[in-house]
Design a protein around this motif. Structure first.
Motif, PDB file in Angstrom:
ATOM      1  N   ALA A   1       1.502  -7.986  -3.563  1.00 41.66           N
ATOM      2  CA  ALA A   1       0.634  -6.845  -3.860  1.00 41.66           C
ATOM      3  C   ALA A   1       0.339  -6.757  -5.351  1.00 41.66           C
ATOM      4  CB  ALA A   1       1.264  -5.551  -3.367  1.00 41.66           C
ATOM      5  N   VAL A   2       1.349  -6.962  -6.184  1.00 41.59           N
ATOM      6  CA  VAL A   2       1.159  -6.935  -7.633  1.00 41.59           C
ATOM      7  C   VAL A   2       0.186  -8.031  -8.047  1.00 41.59           C
ATOM      8  CG1 VAL A   2       2.307  -7.338  -9.856  1.00 41.59           C
ATOM      9  CG2 VAL A   2       3.358  -5.847  -8.158  1.00 41.59           C
ATOM     10  N   THR A   3       0.341  -9.230  -7.494  1.00 45.51           N
ATOM     11  CA  THR A   3      -0.559 -10.336  -7.802  1.00 45.51           C
ATOM     12  C   THR A   3      -1.993  -9.988  -7.406  1.00 45.51           C
ATOM     13  OG1 THR A   3       1.216 -11.941  -7.527  1.00 45.51           O
ATOM     14  CG2 THR A   3      -1.022 -12.781  -7.403  1.00 45.51           C
TER      15      THR A   3
ATOM     16  N   CYS B   1      -8.226 -10.140  -4.539  1.00 41.07           N
ATOM     17  CA  CYS B   1      -7.043  -9.424  -4.054  1.00 41.07           C
ATOM     18  C   CYS B   1      -6.623  -9.957  -2.691  1.00 41.07           C
ATOM     19  CB  CYS B   1      -7.301  -7.926  -3.994  1.00 41.07           C
ATOM     20  SG  CYS B   1      -8.718  -7.458  -2.968  1.00 41.07           S
ATOM     21  N   ARG B   2      -7.592 -10.155  -1.829  1.00 41.29           N
ATOM     22  CA  ARG B   2      -7.289 -10.660  -0.488  1.00 41.29           C
ATOM     23  C   ARG B   2      -6.767 -12.085  -0.538  1.00 41.29           C
ATOM     24  NH1 ARG B   2      -8.096 -13.355   3.773  1.00 41.29           N
ATOM     25  NH2 ARG B   2      -8.011 -12.501   5.871  1.00 41.29           N
TER      26      ARG B   2
ATOM     27  N   LYS C   1       3.124   1.944  -3.577  1.00 43.67           N
ATOM     28  CA  LYS C   1       1.862   2.283  -2.901  1.00 43.67           C
ATOM     29  C   LYS C   1       0.697   1.650  -3.655  1.00 43.67           C
ATOM     30  CE  LYS C   1       3.421   6.516  -0.815  1.00 43.67           C
ATOM     31  NZ  LYS C   1       3.785   5.971   0.456  1.00 43.67           N
ATOM     32  N   VAL C   2      -0.324   1.253  -2.901  1.00 46.58           N
ATOM     33  CA  VAL C   2      -1.521   0.637  -3.467  1.00 46.58           C
ATOM     34  C   VAL C   2      -2.691   1.581  -3.268  1.00 46.58           C
ATOM     35  CG1 VAL C   2      -3.089  -1.323  -3.336  1.00 46.58           C
ATOM     36  CG2 VAL C   2      -0.681  -1.665  -2.884  1.00 46.58           C
ATOM     37  N   ASN C   3      -3.477   1.755  -4.316  1.00 45.70           N
ATOM     38  CA  ASN C   3      -4.692   2.567  -4.244  1.00 45.70           C
ATOM     39  C   ASN C   3      -5.889   1.709  -4.617  1.00 45.70           C
ATOM     40  OD1 ASN C   3      -3.499   5.153  -3.681  1.00 45.70           O
ATOM     41  ND2 ASN C   3      -2.725   5.110  -5.766  1.00 45.70           N
ATOM     42  N   ALA C   4      -7.028   1.980  -3.984  1.00 45.55           N
ATOM     43  CA  ALA C   4      -8.258   1.267  -4.288  1.00 45.55           C
ATOM     44  C   ALA C   4      -9.342   2.256  -4.687  1.00 45.55           C
ATOM     45  CB  ALA C   4      -8.726   0.464  -3.076  1.00 45.55           C
TER      46      ALA C   4
END
Length: 64
Positions: free
Chosen positions: A48-50, A16-17, A2-5
């Motif tokens: 996503a990690v990058t 990131c984009r 999961k990714v959180n911002a």
């Protein structure tokens, strides 16, 4: 995964984009990150990690 911002940290650099457009996008009004895919499928985990690691403000985080 999961990714959180943290929008309080995001300054809208957009790195990131650039790294993972499938996972991240930028808000039109202020350029801050929007997580398109909070639950990242296995085939996009590397991207996503990058994207998370590219954030100079440390506004993104990952968790299992």
């Amino acid at each position: 995964m999961k990714v959180n911002a943290d929008l309080n940290r995001c300054q809208g650099h957009g790195l990131c984009r650039m790294a993972a457009p499938e996972v991240f996008e930028l808000a039109e009004e202020d350029g801050h990150v929007l997580v398109k895919m909070p639950s990242v499928p296995p085939e996009l985990e590397d991207a996503a990690v990058t994207g998370v690691e590219a954030c100079p403000e440390l506004a993104l985080s990952l968790r299992d």
